[in-house]
Design an enzyme around this catalytic site. Structure first.
Site, PDB file in Angstrom:
ATOM      1  N   HIS A 126      -9.142  -3.701  -2.020  1.00  0.00           N
ATOM      2  CA  HIS A 126      -8.145  -2.981  -1.218  1.00  0.00           C
ATOM      3  C   HIS A 126      -8.470  -1.483  -1.201  1.00  0.00           C
ATOM      4  O   HIS A 126      -8.488  -0.856  -0.138  1.00  0.00           O
ATOM      5  CB  HIS A 126      -6.754  -3.236  -1.810  1.00  0.00           C
ATOM      6  CG  HIS A 126      -5.654  -2.477  -1.147  1.00  0.00           C
ATOM      7  ND1 HIS A 126      -4.742  -3.078  -0.311  1.00  0.00           N
ATOM      8  CD2 HIS A 126      -5.302  -1.159  -1.202  1.00  0.00           C
ATOM      9  CE1 HIS A 126      -3.879  -2.157   0.123  1.00  0.00           C
ATOM     10  NE2 HIS A 126      -4.201  -0.987  -0.405  1.00  0.00           N
ATOM     11  N   GLU A 127      -8.730  -0.911  -2.381  1.00  0.00           N
ATOM     12  CA  GLU A 127      -9.023   0.523  -2.463  1.00  0.00           C
ATOM     13  C   GLU A 127     -10.372   0.858  -1.823  1.00  0.00           C
ATOM     14  O   GLU A 127     -10.520   1.905  -1.190  1.00  0.00           O
ATOM     15  CB  GLU A 127      -8.966   1.010  -3.916  1.00  0.00           C
ATOM     16  CG  GLU A 127      -7.627   0.827  -4.609  1.00  0.00           C
ATOM     17  CD  GLU A 127      -6.433   1.420  -3.874  1.00  0.00           C
ATOM     18  OE1 GLU A 127      -6.599   2.387  -3.107  1.00  0.00           O
ATOM     19  OE2 GLU A 127      -5.314   0.909  -4.056  1.00  0.00           O
TER      20      GLU A 127
ATOM     21  N   CYS B 267       0.839  -1.197   0.000  1.00  0.00           N
ATOM     22  CA  CYS B 267       0.000   0.000   0.000  1.00  0.00           C
ATOM     23  C   CYS B 267       0.875   1.249   0.000  1.00  0.00           C
ATOM     24  O   CYS B 267       1.865   1.313   0.736  1.00  0.00           O
ATOM     25  CB  CYS B 267      -0.896  -0.018   1.236  1.00  0.00           C
ATOM     26  SG  CYS B 267      -2.005   1.381   1.366  1.00  0.00           S
TER      27      CYS B 267
ATOM     28  N   HIS C  46     -10.035   1.469   1.778  1.00  0.00           N
ATOM     29  CA  HIS C  46      -9.598   2.836   2.102  1.00  0.00           C
ATOM     30  C   HIS C  46     -10.793   3.778   2.238  1.00  0.00           C
ATOM     31  O   HIS C  46     -10.824   4.616   3.137  1.00  0.00           O
ATOM     32  CB  HIS C  46      -8.658   3.391   1.026  1.00  0.00           C
ATOM     33  CG  HIS C  46      -7.251   2.922   1.149  1.00  0.00           C
ATOM     34  ND1 HIS C  46      -6.450   3.211   2.236  1.00  0.00           N
ATOM     35  CD2 HIS C  46      -6.484   2.179   0.310  1.00  0.00           C
ATOM     36  CE1 HIS C  46      -5.262   2.671   2.062  1.00  0.00           C
ATOM     37  NE2 HIS C  46      -5.254   2.037   0.900  1.00  0.00           N
TER      38      HIS C  46
END
Length: 176
Positions: free
Chosen positions: A134-135, A92, A138
């Protein structure tokens, strides 16, 4: 275009929940360009607006080998299509120099708006499925290190601090 500063773990702003984008206006389009440039400069394959201290639902990504196919996901929704999960090695831009394995669903449906505000949906597998999840994390204030043991989280925090100190010294040395 501008290269934006990327927040680093454990900055509490990375825990902010992103708000939906109401309209894709000139300001959003400029942010998209800046985020793509920032992602390329940092040698990343994905970047969420949260990472550049903008708490809106915006993700940019480029999984191509030549950095010539940027993709934009506005107000994305991701739905797992299978219960089967597989471990993937993740890193990341907000947790520099740290890599570890995270179990993620292997197939997901993505629903989002593109850079022009047009709705689209697609089925994703492999790297695209991993990267979008993953994004998306966030945008929900979650980091990949949250899936790791407490010990690994502590090690990650220490490694990032050391990395940032080293980078700061290099920057000061280059200015001299």
């Amino acid at each position: 275009m501008a290269i934006l500063p990327i927040l680093s773990y454990p900055d509490p702003r990375l825990r902010t929940i992103a708000e939906p984008i109401k309209t894709v206006d000139a300001e959003i389009k400029q942010l998209i360009k800046d985020m793509i440039e920032t992602m390329y400069d940092a040698k990343g394959i994905g970047l969420a607006a949260t990472q550049v201290d903008r708490h809106i639902q915006l993700i940019v990504m480029d999984l191509s080998e030549n950095n010539d196919s940027p993709r934009v996901f506005i107000n994305p929704k991701v739905t797992p299509l299978v219960e089967d999960k597989k471990p993937y090695e993740e890193g990341c831009l907000s947790v520099p120099d740290v890599y570890d394995s995270v179990d993620r669903p292997v197939k997901v449906k993505i629903e989002a708006l593109d850079a022009d505000g047009n709705a689209f949906e697609e089925i994703a597998e492999g790297l695209l499925a991993v990267c979008i999840q993953h994004e998306m994390d966030h945008l929900n204030g979650v980091l990949f290190v949250d899936y790791l043991s407490r010990l690994k989280q502590t090690r990650a925090r220490d490694k990032v601090k050391k990395y940032l100190k080293t980078r700061e010294k290099q920057l000061q040395h280059n200015k001299a």
